[in-house]
Design an enzyme around this catalytic site. Structure first.
Site, PDB file in Angstrom:
ATOM      1  N   SER A  50      11.338  55.208  66.886  1.00  0.00           N
ATOM      2  CA  SER A  50      12.682  54.687  66.567  1.00  0.00           C
ATOM      3  C   SER A  50      12.775  53.222  66.986  1.00  0.00           C
ATOM      4  O   SER A  50      11.913  52.716  67.718  1.00  0.00           O
ATOM      5  CB  SER A  50      13.736  55.497  67.320  1.00  0.00           C
ATOM      6  OG  SER A  50      13.628  55.218  68.709  1.00  0.00           O
ATOM      7  N   ASP A  82      11.154  55.576  62.432  1.00  0.00           N
ATOM      8  CA  ASP A  82      12.234  56.561  62.324  1.00  0.00           C
ATOM      9  C   ASP A  82      13.588  55.825  62.326  1.00  0.00           C
ATOM     10  O   ASP A  82      13.836  54.978  63.192  1.00  0.00           O
ATOM     11  CB  ASP A  82      12.139  57.490  63.546  1.00  0.00           C
ATOM     12  CG  ASP A  82      13.072  58.678  63.468  1.00  0.00           C
ATOM     13  OD1 ASP A  82      13.395  59.118  62.352  1.00  0.00           O
ATOM     14  OD2 ASP A  82      13.446  59.187  64.552  1.00  0.00           O
ATOM     15  N   ASP A 104      17.232  53.807  56.986  1.00  0.00           N
ATOM     16  CA  ASP A 104      18.402  54.681  57.102  1.00  0.00           C
ATOM     17  C   ASP A 104      19.665  53.873  56.835  1.00  0.00           C
ATOM     18  O   ASP A 104      20.254  53.289  57.739  1.00  0.00           O
ATOM     19  CB  ASP A 104      18.458  55.325  58.488  1.00  0.00           C
ATOM     20  CG  ASP A 104      19.653  56.267  58.615  1.00  0.00           C
ATOM     21  OD1 ASP A 104      20.449  56.376  57.649  1.00  0.00           O
ATOM     22  OD2 ASP A 104      19.799  56.890  59.679  1.00  0.00           O
ATOM     23  N   HIS A 211      16.029  66.089  59.347  1.00  0.00           N
ATOM     24  CA  HIS A 211      16.231  65.471  60.673  1.00  0.00           C
ATOM     25  C   HIS A 211      16.979  66.455  61.564  1.00  0.00           C
ATOM     26  O   HIS A 211      17.526  67.459  61.093  1.00  0.00           O
ATOM     27  CB  HIS A 211      17.059  64.186  60.538  1.00  0.00           C
ATOM     28  CG  HIS A 211      16.260  63.022  60.068  1.00  0.00           C
ATOM     29  ND1 HIS A 211      16.024  61.927  60.839  1.00  0.00           N
ATOM     30  CD2 HIS A 211      15.626  62.802  58.886  1.00  0.00           C
ATOM     31  CE1 HIS A 211      15.286  61.066  60.165  1.00  0.00           C
ATOM     32  NE2 HIS A 211      15.031  61.564  58.967  1.00  0.00           N
ATOM     33  N   ALA A 213      16.042  68.597  63.828  1.00  0.00           N
ATOM     34  CA  ALA A 213      15.504  69.946  63.615  1.00  0.00           C
ATOM     35  C   ALA A 213      14.872  70.555  64.871  1.00  0.00           C
ATOM     36  O   ALA A 213      14.049  71.457  64.776  1.00  0.00           O
ATOM     37  CB  ALA A 213      14.496  69.917  62.464  1.00  0.00           C
ATOM     38  N   SER A 214      15.279  70.080  66.038  1.00  0.00           N
ATOM     39  CA  SER A 214      14.785  70.726  67.258  1.00  0.00           C
ATOM     40  C   SER A 214      15.432  72.092  67.429  1.00  0.00           C
ATOM     41  O   SER A 214      16.583  72.299  67.025  1.00  0.00           O
ATOM     42  CB  SER A 214      15.085  69.844  68.480  1.00  0.00           C
ATOM     43  OG  SER A 214      14.128  68.811  68.585  1.00  0.00           O
ATOM     44  N   ASN A 254      11.680  66.754  61.598  1.00  0.00           N
ATOM     45  CA  ASN A 254      11.765  65.795  62.707  1.00  0.00           C
ATOM     46  C   ASN A 254      12.172  66.483  64.003  1.00  0.00           C
ATOM     47  O   ASN A 254      13.204  67.177  64.050  1.00  0.00           O
ATOM     48  CB  ASN A 254      12.839  64.744  62.403  1.00  0.00           C
ATOM     49  CG  ASN A 254      12.370  63.714  61.408  1.00  0.00           C
ATOM     50  OD1 ASN A 254      11.370  63.901  60.720  1.00  0.00           O
ATOM     51  ND2 ASN A 254      13.104  62.617  61.326  1.00  0.00           N
TER      52      ASN A 254
HETATM   53  P1  13P Z   1      16.286  66.296  67.152  1.00  0.00           P
HETATM   54  O1  13P Z   1      17.287  65.573  67.996  1.00  0.00           O
HETATM   55  O2  13P Z   1      16.819  67.592  66.669  1.00  0.00           O
HETATM   56  O3  13P Z   1      14.974  66.455  67.848  1.00  0.00           O
HETATM   57  O4  13P Z   1      16.018  65.393  65.845  1.00  0.00           O
HETATM   58  C1  13P Z   1      15.144  64.297  65.905  1.00  0.00           C
HETATM   59  C2  13P Z   1      15.213  63.438  64.690  1.00  0.00           C
HETATM   60  O5  13P Z   1      15.808  63.754  63.683  1.00  0.00           O
HETATM   61  C3  13P Z   1      14.501  62.155  64.755  1.00  0.00           C
HETATM   62  O6  13P Z   1      14.713  61.387  63.617  1.00  0.00           O
HETATM   63  O1  G3H Z   2      16.853  60.647  65.539  1.00  0.00           O
HETATM   64  C1  G3H Z   2      16.727  59.930  66.527  1.00  0.00           C
HETATM   65  C2  G3H Z   2      15.586  60.103  67.428  1.00  0.00           C
HETATM   66  O2  G3H Z   2      15.751  61.225  68.267  1.00  0.00           O
HETATM   67  C3  G3H Z   2      15.310  58.847  68.196  1.00  0.00           C
HETATM   68  O3  G3H Z   2      16.225  58.653  69.200  1.00  0.00           O
HETATM   69  O4  G3H Z   2      16.935  56.259  69.115  1.00  0.00           O
HETATM   70  O5  G3H Z   2      17.007  57.569  71.256  1.00  0.00           O
HETATM   71  O6  G3H Z   2      14.825  56.856  70.275  1.00  0.00           O
HETATM   72  P1  G3H Z   2      16.265  57.248  69.999  1.00  0.00           P
HETATM   73 ZN    ZN Z   3      16.676  61.636  62.779  1.00  0.00          ZN
END
Ligand code: 13P
Ligand code: G3H
Ligand code: ZN
Length: 309
Positions: A50, A82, A104, A211, A213-214, A254
């Site tokens: 990111s 990302d 994005d 996205h 998808a945890s 993701n």
């Molecule tokens: P989570 O927060 O569900 O892991 O999603 C991560 C994500 O979409 C990163 O782009």
């Molecule tokens: O979707 C976002 C990711 O989890 C990245 O998060 O901007 O804190 O690195 P971050």
């Molecule tokens: Zn994301």
């Protein structure tokens, strides 16, 4: 094995009914854990960075470590930006060796989103870098990605077709009810699979990205809470729903939060059980081992990408 873009990866994943895991990376331990897990299971993988990860670790460090991981493990890997917020960030990543970028612009109106995406596509394709875009907005709050749930909305399937035609993006992230972070659902966890199926019917063979998808494993949350954390109402996307999505048009899933949780739980446990430990290798090593197990579990039971490299 050199780094690759996502084109062939997604084509094979779509036809094979599985998805590629896209894991966010910030440091050496995460990079090693994810690539070792993928290599051991002979799985392709995407490492994604990111904007805030770039600010934290700096591109030369991350790229250097990712190249080292490819050399050491021989894993089939795409290095992906990302949630790229603007053209400049995408261009910088293309220029410094990323093989895939996401623009994005989902917070912009449809036409402006398509226009900016098309501009990134035009630049990235000159260097054989693939481009992911996003249509629809996810709820949730996570550093750079901050959308209040009032403004989250699902992707309209007809708009998705029009958007892909206009922008030329190689894959599309859609909003079907997932959200970023560790608190995704307060009641029953449900995704709008009907929207996914409709998009698939309108755009056969086109790769879709999920996205947020945890899965937020309750056992990991219990460890965090047992050893001093406070994440009582955390909840994620059930694994069986993700498995179903990956058997459909979803080619990229993701996950960042699950990596963060695995790392946090492991470190909290070491600190609580061995208060005399002050060697970072002891707790970061434990975290690396647990992240690796988490990624192996995802590859085998959620993505179905084992033995697909
Ligand atoms: P989570 O927060 O569900 O892991 O999603 C991560 C994500 O979409 C990163 O782009
Ligand atoms: O979707 C976002 C990711 O989890 C990245 O998060 O901007 O804190 O690195 P971050
Ligand atoms: Zn994301």
């Amino acid at each position: 094995m050199a780094m690759v873009n996502t084109r062939e990866m997604f084509k094979k994943a779509y036809r094979g009914g599985y998805a590629i895991g896209a894991f966010n990376i910030n440091n050496m331990e995460i990079i090693q854990a994810v690539t070792e897990a993928a290599a051991e299971l002979n799985s392709p993988v995407i490492l994604q960075v990111s904007k805030s990860a770039l600010e934290y670790a700096h591109a030369p460090y991350l790229i250097g470590m990712v190249r080292a991981a490819v050399e050491e493990t021989g894993v089939e890997l795409a290095l992906h930006l990302d949630h790229g917020p603007d053209f400049e960030t995408c261009k910088k990543c293309v220029d410094c060796g990323f093989t895939s970028v996401m623009i994005d612009a989902s917070s912009l109106p449809f036409e402006q989103n398509a226009e900016l995406t098309a501009k990134v596509v035009e630049y990235a394709h000159k260097y054989d870098v693939t481009v992911e875009a996003e249509l629809g907005r996810l709820a949730g709050i996570e550093d750079e990605v901050n959308v209040s749930s009032d403004h989250a909305f699902y992707t309209d399937p007809a708009d998705a077709v029009k958007f892909v035609e206009l922008s030329g993006c190689d894959s599309l992230a859609i909003a079907i009810g997932t959200s970023h972070g560790a608190y995704k659902f307060s009641g029953k966890a449900e995704l709008r699979m009907d929207i996914l199926r409709e998009i698939q019917a309108l755009m056969p063979e086109y790769p879709i990205v999920l996205h947020g998808a945890s899965s937020v494993d309750p056992k990991v949350i219990d460890v965090i809470n047992e050893f001093g954390g406070n994440m009582k109402s955390a909840a994620g996307v059930p694994e069986h729903i993700l498995r179903e999505a990956s058997s459909l048009a979803v080619c990229k899933i993701n996950m960042d939060t699950d990596i963060r949780l695995a790392m946090t739980a492991a470190i909290r446990k070491v600190f609580a059980q061995k208060p005399d430990v002050f060697d970072p290798r002891k707790y970061l090593g434990a975290a690396r081992a647990d992240i690796k197990e988490t990624v192996k579990h995802k590859i085998t039971y959620v993505l179905g990408s084992d033995n697909k490299a």
